[in-house]
Scaffold this active site. Structure first.
Site, PDB file in Angstrom:
ATOM      1  N   GLY A  46       0.834  -1.197   0.000  1.00 28.08           N
ATOM      2  CA  GLY A  46       0.000   0.000   0.000  1.00 28.08           C
ATOM      3  C   GLY A  46       0.869   1.247   0.000  1.00 28.08           C
ATOM      4  CD  GLN A  51       3.128   5.779   3.143  1.00 30.21           C
ATOM      5  OE1 GLN A  51       2.190   5.263   2.548  1.00 30.21           O
ATOM      6  NE2 GLN A  51       4.097   5.070   3.687  1.00 30.21           N
ATOM      7  CB  CYS A  91       4.980   1.978   7.899  1.00 28.27           C
ATOM      8  SG  CYS A  91       4.549   3.554   7.146  1.00 28.27           S
ATOM      9  CG  LEU A  92       6.510   1.027   1.945  1.00 28.13           C
ATOM     10  CD1 LEU A  92       5.953   1.301   0.551  1.00 28.13           C
ATOM     11  CD2 LEU A  92       7.588  -0.054   1.878  1.00 28.13           C
ATOM     12  CG  HIS A 133      -0.857   1.113   7.437  1.00 26.37           C
ATOM     13  ND1 HIS A 133       0.041   0.650   8.384  1.00 26.37           N
ATOM     14  CD2 HIS A 133      -0.128   1.925   6.623  1.00 26.37           C
ATOM     15  CE1 HIS A 133       1.233   1.158   8.143  1.00 26.37           C
ATOM     16  NE2 HIS A 133       1.160   1.941   7.071  1.00 26.37           N
ATOM     17  CD  GLU A 134      -1.228   2.440   2.909  1.00 25.46           C
ATOM     18  OE1 GLU A 134      -0.735   3.580   2.926  1.00 25.46           O
ATOM     19  OE2 GLU A 134      -0.551   1.413   3.144  1.00 25.46           O
ATOM     20  CG  HIS A 137       0.185   6.735   5.841  1.00 22.44           C
ATOM     21  ND1 HIS A 137       1.303   7.164   6.517  1.00 22.44           N
ATOM     22  CD2 HIS A 137       0.392   5.414   5.575  1.00 22.44           C
ATOM     23  CE1 HIS A 137       2.148   6.144   6.655  1.00 22.44           C
ATOM     24  NE2 HIS A 137       1.625   5.072   6.100  1.00 22.44           N
TER      25      HIS A 137
END
Ligand code: K1U
Ligand code: ZN
Length: 174
Positions: A46, A51, A91-92, A133-134, A137
């Site tokens: 994702g 981000q 998480c990236l 999660h996204e 963000h």
């Protein structure tokens, strides 16, 4: 192929609240293509526009094994949530850190596609975790915010150390 730079914790830009998308134009479509390429290359399942320092309500994801089911959700909203599940998340924007997070097990989501057409979907399991999660963000929230302040500080120090080691291994040329 365009790979976008992914902001990393504790960059304050990750705390920005994303604005609703109003223009469904070619630039929005291109950003979604670039975000998907960046997500697959990372690799991740994702990626939220926040981000990559674009503070609009758009996220991409693909939780399939084959990596052949890309999805883009614009202006997503959770209509219903039920149950709970605990999943180990990564998480990236917080590279190399994994932690258990409790989230709803099943969600119903309303969003728009890249043409502005309304979409509604039901998700459970990993897809539900990834969407939640996204969407976090997009309101400036990170999965490390679910950890205790002590653990979050340990994460910050671990990332600083990782970066110092990376700088020694490949210093930027003057
Ligand atoms: O938001 C992000 O930074 C992407 C993140 C999404 C996510 C992962 C796990 C649970 C919830 C949300 C990632 O993709 S981290 C990388 C990752 O989980 C992964 C990478 C390759 C294959 C499988 C998973
Ligand atoms: Zn993330």
């Amino acid at each position: 192929m365009t790979l976008l730079n992914i902001l990393e914790f504790p960059d304050p830009r990750l705390r920005t609240r994303a604005k609703p998308v109003e223009k469904f134009d070619a630039a929005l479509k291109q950003l979604s293509v670039d975000m998907l390429e960046t997500m697959y290359a990372a690799p991740g399942i994702g990626l939220a526009a926040s981000q990559v320092d674009r503070h609009i309500q758009m996220l991409v994801l693909d939780v399939s094994e084959e990596k052949d089911s890309p999805m883009t959700l614009v202006n997503p909203r959770i209509l219903e949530r039920s149950g709970s599940q605990t999943c180990q998340e990564g998480c990236l924007s917080v590279p190399g850190i994994f932690a258990d997070v409790d989230r709803a097990d099943r969600i119903r989501v309303a969003a728009q596609d890249l043409k502005g057409e309304p979409i509604e979907l039901e998700a459970d399991g990993l897809l539900a975790v990834c969407i939640q999660h996204e969407m976090d963000h997009l309101i400036g929230k990170l999965f490390v915010d679910y950890l205790s302040p002590l653990k979050r500080d340990m994460v910050r120090k671990k990332l600083e150390k990782q970066r110092r080691h990376a700088d020694v291994a490949s210093p930027a040329s003057a």
